[in-house]
Design a protein around this motif. Structure first.
Motif, PDB file in Angstrom:
ATOM      1  N   GLY A 191       0.791  -1.289   0.027  1.00 47.30           N
ATOM      2  CA  GLY A 191       0.013  -0.076   0.099  1.00 47.30           C
ATOM      3  C   GLY A 191       0.890   1.290   0.169  1.00 47.30           C
ATOM      4  N   ILE A 192       1.839   1.109   0.675  1.00 48.26           N
ATOM      5  CA  ILE A 192       2.962   2.476   1.007  1.00 48.26           C
ATOM      6  C   ILE A 192       3.605   2.525  -0.466  1.00 48.26           C
ATOM      7  CG2 ILE A 192       4.858   1.590   2.038  1.00 48.26           C
ATOM      8  CD1 ILE A 192       2.734   4.792   3.038  1.00 48.26           C
ATOM      9  N   LEU A 193       4.007   1.407  -0.704  1.00 52.13           N
ATOM     10  CA  LEU A 193       5.106   1.765  -1.969  1.00 52.13           C
ATOM     11  C   LEU A 193       4.109   1.959  -3.093  1.00 52.13           C
ATOM     12  CD1 LEU A 193       7.373  -1.259  -1.372  1.00 52.13           C
ATOM     13  CD2 LEU A 193       7.930   1.375  -1.458  1.00 52.13           C
ATOM     14  N   GLY A 194       3.029   1.279  -3.354  1.00 48.40           N
ATOM     15  CA  GLY A 194       2.337   1.411  -4.503  1.00 48.40           C
ATOM     16  C   GLY A 194       1.616   2.864  -4.506  1.00 48.40           C
ATOM     17  N   GLY A 195       1.031   3.382  -3.413  1.00 47.31           N
ATOM     18  CA  GLY A 195       0.794   4.697  -3.393  1.00 47.31           C
ATOM     19  C   GLY A 195       1.370   5.700  -3.604  1.00 47.31           C
ATOM     20  N   GLY A 196       2.875   5.493  -3.127  1.00 51.28           N
ATOM     21  CA  GLY A 196       3.745   6.557  -3.647  1.00 51.28           C
ATOM     22  C   GLY A 196       4.122   6.493  -5.323  1.00 51.28           C
ATOM     23  N   LEU A 197       4.227   5.346  -5.657  1.00 58.77           N
ATOM     24  CA  LEU A 197       4.422   5.272  -6.975  1.00 58.77           C
ATOM     25  C   LEU A 197       3.392   5.672  -8.035  1.00 58.77           C
ATOM     26  CD1 LEU A 197       6.224   4.172  -9.075  1.00 58.77           C
ATOM     27  CD2 LEU A 197       5.266   1.843  -8.872  1.00 58.77           C
ATOM     28  N   PHE A 198       2.063   5.624  -7.623  1.00 57.62           N
ATOM     29  CA  PHE A 198       0.883   6.094  -8.351  1.00 57.62           C
ATOM     30  C   PHE A 198       0.811   7.423  -8.286  1.00 57.62           C
ATOM     31  CE2 PHE A 198      -3.320   7.658  -8.683  1.00 57.62           C
ATOM     32  CZ  PHE A 198      -3.962   7.037  -9.928  1.00 57.62           C
ATOM     33  N   VAL A 199       1.044   8.373  -7.282  1.00 57.16           N
ATOM     34  CA  VAL A 199       1.058   9.593  -7.061  1.00 57.16           C
ATOM     35  C   VAL A 199       2.330  10.430  -7.890  1.00 57.16           C
ATOM     36  CG1 VAL A 199       1.220  11.741  -5.443  1.00 57.16           C
ATOM     37  CG2 VAL A 199      -0.231   9.634  -5.029  1.00 57.16           C
ATOM     38  N   THR A 200       3.356   9.671  -7.793  1.00 57.50           N
ATOM     39  CA  THR A 200       4.688  10.393  -8.225  1.00 57.50           C
ATOM     40  C   THR A 200       4.839   9.975  -9.795  1.00 57.50           C
ATOM     41  OG1 THR A 200       6.115   8.651  -7.388  1.00 57.50           O
ATOM     42  CG2 THR A 200       6.088  10.234  -6.078  1.00 57.50           C
ATOM     43  N   SER A 201       4.045   9.096 -10.184  1.00 59.80           N
ATOM     44  CA  SER A 201       4.203   8.569 -11.756  1.00 59.80           C
ATOM     45  C   SER A 201       2.924   9.216 -12.435  1.00 59.80           C
ATOM     46  CB  SER A 201       4.121   7.166 -12.073  1.00 59.80           C
ATOM     47  OG  SER A 201       5.479   6.721 -11.229  1.00 59.80           O
ATOM     48  N   ILE A 226       2.454  24.632  -9.432  1.00 62.90           N
ATOM     49  CA  ILE A 226       3.570  24.091  -9.049  1.00 62.90           C
ATOM     50  C   ILE A 226       3.350  23.490  -7.429  1.00 62.90           C
ATOM     51  CG2 ILE A 226       5.619  25.106  -7.680  1.00 62.90           C
ATOM     52  CD1 ILE A 226       5.809  27.027  -9.994  1.00 62.90           C
ATOM     53  N   MET A 227       2.531  24.043  -6.752  1.00 60.03           N
ATOM     54  CA  MET A 227       1.802  23.538  -5.358  1.00 60.03           C
ATOM     55  C   MET A 227       1.430  22.484  -5.545  1.00 60.03           C
ATOM     56  SD  MET A 227      -0.922  25.490  -2.946  1.00 60.03           S
ATOM     57  CE  MET A 227       0.060  26.905  -2.883  1.00 60.03           C
ATOM     58  N   GLY A 228       0.613  21.928  -6.653  1.00 61.15           N
ATOM     59  CA  GLY A 228       0.067  20.431  -6.709  1.00 61.15           C
ATOM     60  C   GLY A 228       1.331  19.813  -7.058  1.00 61.15           C
ATOM     61  N   PHE A 229       2.356  19.962  -7.755  1.00 59.15           N
ATOM     62  CA  PHE A 229       3.317  19.243  -8.172  1.00 59.15           C
ATOM     63  C   PHE A 229       4.201  18.898  -7.089  1.00 59.15           C
ATOM     64  CE2 PHE A 229       7.674  19.188  -9.277  1.00 59.15           C
ATOM     65  CZ  PHE A 229       7.927  18.047 -10.347  1.00 59.15           C
ATOM     66  N   SER A 230       4.513  19.823  -6.270  1.00 58.10           N
ATOM     67  CA  SER A 230       5.318  19.685  -5.119  1.00 58.10           C
ATOM     68  C   SER A 230       4.580  18.692  -4.084  1.00 58.10           C
ATOM     69  CB  SER A 230       5.545  21.055  -4.292  1.00 58.10           C
ATOM     70  OG  SER A 230       6.227  21.928  -5.028  1.00 58.10           O
ATOM     71  N   ALA A 231       3.292  18.942  -3.742  1.00 59.43           N
ATOM     72  CA  ALA A 231       2.466  17.996  -2.955  1.00 59.43           C
ATOM     73  C   ALA A 231       2.686  16.738  -3.562  1.00 59.43           C
ATOM     74  CB  ALA A 231       1.021  18.431  -2.977  1.00 59.43           C
ATOM     75  N   CYS A 232       2.832  16.244  -4.591  1.00 57.19           N
ATOM     76  CA  CYS A 232       2.815  14.747  -5.266  1.00 57.19           C
ATOM     77  C   CYS A 232       3.995  14.157  -4.749  1.00 57.19           C
ATOM     78  CB  CYS A 232       2.922  14.946  -6.712  1.00 57.19           C
ATOM     79  SG  CYS A 232       1.381  15.425  -7.442  1.00 57.19           S
ATOM     80  N   TYR A 233       5.187  14.860  -4.118  1.00 54.63           N
ATOM     81  CA  TYR A 233       6.505  14.433  -3.796  1.00 54.63           C
ATOM     82  C   TYR A 233       6.176  14.626  -2.013  1.00 54.63           C
ATOM     83  CZ  TYR A 233       8.222  14.159  -8.337  1.00 54.63           C
ATOM     84  OH  TYR A 233       8.491  13.880  -9.753  1.00 54.63           O
ATOM     85  N   GLY A 234       5.861  15.815  -1.467  1.00 54.31           N
ATOM     86  CA  GLY A 234       5.715  15.766  -0.229  1.00 54.31           C
ATOM     87  C   GLY A 234       4.685  14.793   0.673  1.00 54.31           C
ATOM     88  N   SER A 235       3.584  14.668   0.194  1.00 51.26           N
ATOM     89  CA  SER A 235       2.569  14.074   0.826  1.00 51.26           C
ATOM     90  C   SER A 235       3.168  12.454   0.850  1.00 51.26           C
ATOM     91  CB  SER A 235       1.077  14.199   0.109  1.00 51.26           C
ATOM     92  OG  SER A 235       0.819  15.378   0.134  1.00 51.26           O
TER      93      SER A 235
END
Length: 593
Positions: free
Chosen positions: A168-178, A501-510
């Motif tokens: 869940g944690i790896l797949g969620g991060g991969l989905f958001v950052t991709s 830019i805010m949405g882009f940054s949140a894709c890595y920060g969250s």
């Protein structure tokens, strides 16, 4: 040079994926043990597919591995005891129910947990940046974090629940950052701020790498769990230092909000300037920590009552307030909303009613007199602890040879507190201790999120057994997608509002904060509940996911760096294609022997 870097990364990705494929090929599948009454406790629930349909219901009822841990509905019995072995019918019901659960998790976080966390951050006088990477980050990542905690707190001797949690944690991060980053970059050309972007990506790579190092030996100990907490503290320190450096470098200019991925950007799209955060807190301080406003409100109330307001009028007012709280939407708003919004509102209605009656909400973003609801607080104090006693199954506890009615004790104590509040508060304005209800609201929100995520986890477990899928695959695709939908909607909506830019940054920060907080708390609780050592396996599926995630982060970093901190449509094409390749590789690992 750029081609050389990219080629090295591609070789690295192919090597990681090939390692995962080799692990899958080398793994052996044992033949199922014959089902008998004597060995039913030793069998795995997946063996239900190897017996006659007429015996499947009896099998899932008597096999220990098929019994749910926590939760209130036995989902595993659905296809075998009620649908005559119909897998298709069970999957449809699972999908509908899990969609309903994810909708209600979003409701709990947005309308109840988040306002309480915001109020707590103001009560503790935290700056926007500190609140952004602590309390508010916890609010935005509640679904991911509590899914991890629920999964890791289950009795798990072979690490199967840990597979779902890590998936869940790896797949969620991969989905958001991709996928989410790709959608934003495809529609908007961005000029990225270097320092926050570099910080978040490098910390994310370090966190995933450390996670792999921790689980590669098959177990987690207390020291490793504490180490992940230290990594989170180090990240928060870097965030605060970068904020201080940025503010110092711009001290001669007018201060504006940082939109390059700092703490308050990743948890919510906030317009408040970091240096301009005192006005709201000053207002809070004036209305909550001084007696002047209290005296003014009392005088206003006395004036109103002296003008003919009676106790009957007060009762009508409180009842009207209670009804408005239970259904906060006007009829016109409901009728004018789109059909899918109406459907969501109707689906949320039962849980909203229960949440409203059990979770007090302190909202300092509106006038305190309009948010104060005396009668509703009375019900919150009585019903909230009772729900907690039922949720954690200590309503009736065995003490020696007798049973202690803990629930009745909790109810009696809650009733006493509720009566004290009723006699020491006023109808038209909150008491001096109004702030304390934000902590009660926070605790009750946590209880409800825990209840709902427990059901989500049980549905996923039943789905993995019914479809004969690995729990890692279910976590990487289903749980990850469900937890990432909010990020997809929120970040893309922010981008459409002119804050790409805010949405882009949140894709890595969250996702980074979700991993740091969720894995840290999850491993700490898991090691505490499993006698200091928690079993977790690095499966082929998790290895492929981690490899794609690390490579995706590095590709984005090199791409943006070489293009002078620009993220454009080309990156928006590359990242979603990489996610499609990940899904294809994952399915190959899962189904190709």
């Amino acid at each position: 040079m750029a081609r050389k870097h990219v080629s090295l990364l591609l070789v690295f990705a192919i090597e990681l994926i090939s390692c995962g494929l080799r692990v899958a090929q080398e793994s052996t599948v044992n033949s199922p043990v014959p089902v008998t009454a004597s060995n039913a406790s030793e069998l795995k629930c997946v063996n239900v597919h190897n017996i006659n349909k007429s015996m499947q219901c009896s099998f899932v009822k008597t096999t220990d591995d098929c019994q749910i841990q926590g939760g209130y509905i036995d989902y595993i019995r659905l296809p075998y005891c009620y649908l005559n072995g119909s897998v298709a019918g069970a999957v449809v019901l699972y999908l509908l129910w899990i969609t309903f659960l994810f909708i209600n998790v979003a409701l709990t976080v947005k309308s109840f947990l988040y306002p309480c966390l915001d109020a707590i951050s103001k009560i503790l006088r935290l700056s926007e940046s500190v609140a952004g990477v602590t309390f508010l980050a916890l609010g935005n990542g509640a679904a991911d974090i509590f899914s991890l905690i629920v999964l890791m707190s289950k009795e798990d001797n072979d690490g199967s629940f840990a597979e779902t949690a890590m998936g869940g944690i790896l797949g969620g991060g991969l989905f958001v950052t991709s996928v989410v980053v790709g959608l934003i970059c495809f529609n908007y050309e961005l000029k990225v701020k270097p320092v926050p972007f570099l910080r978040d990506v490098l910390f994310y790579v370090a966190a995933v790498t450390w996670l792999l190092v921790m689980i590669i030996d098959g177990k987690i100990v207390v020291g490793e769990a504490i180490g992940f907490i230290c990594l989170y503290v180090l990240y928060v320190t870097f965030v605060l230092l970068s904020l201080r450096w940025d503010r110092t470098s711009r001290s001669s200019e007018e201060t504006h909000p940082l939109i390059g991925g700092d703490g308050d950007d990743r948890v919510e799209s906030r317009e408040t300037a970091i240096d301009g955060e005192t006005s709201e807190r000053d207002q809070f301080s004036e209305t909550s920590h001084t007696g002047k406003s209290e005296e003014i409100l009392i005088k206003e109330t006395d004036s109103l009552e002296s003008n003919g307001r009676t106790m009957r009028d007060d009762t009508k007012y409180q009842c009207w307030q209670l009804l408005r709280a239970l259904w906060p939407y006007s009829l016109d708003e409901f009728l004018l909303s789109k059909w899918y919004l109406k459907a969501i509102l109707v689906l949320q209605m039962p849980l909203r009613l229960l949440l409203t009656l059990t979770v007090p909400v302190v909202d300092y973003s509106v006038d305190s007199r309009s948010s104060w609801n005396r009668l509703l607080i009375f019900f919150n104090i009585i019903l909230g602890p009772a729900v907690t006693a039922l949720a954690f199954d200590f309503f009736l506890q065995e003490v020696g040879t007798a049973y202690l009615m803990v629930g009745l004790i909790v109810f009696a104590a809650s009733l006493v507190v509720a009566l004290l509040v009723a006699f020491t508060s006023y109808t038209y304005h909150p008491p001096r201790y109004y702030w304390a209800f934000s902590f009660l609201g926070f605790l009750m929100s946590i209880v409800w999120i825990y209840i709902i995520t427990s059901e989500v986890v049980n549905v996923l477990e039943a789905a993995s057994i019914t479809l004969q899928l690995s729990r890692a695959l279910v976590g990487l695709l289903v749980l990850a997608f469900g937890n990432s939908v909010c990020d997809l909607v929120a970040n893309f909506v922010v981008a459409r509002q002119g804050k790409a830019i805010m949405g882009f940054s949140a894709c890595y920060g969250s996702p980074l904060l979700n991993m740091l907080i969720g894995v840290a708390l999850g491993f700490l609780i898991a090691t505490a509940t499993h006698k200091g050592t928690y079993v977790v396996k690095l499966t082929a599926q998790l290895g492929v996911a981690a490899g794609f995630l690390i490579c995706g982060l590095l590709v984005a970093l090199i791409f943006v760096t070489l293009r002078r901190w620009k993220a454009d449509r080309l990156l928006g094409v590359i990242l979603p294609i990489a996610y499609i390749a990940f899904v294809f590789a994952l399915l190959c690992v899962e189904f190709i022997p």
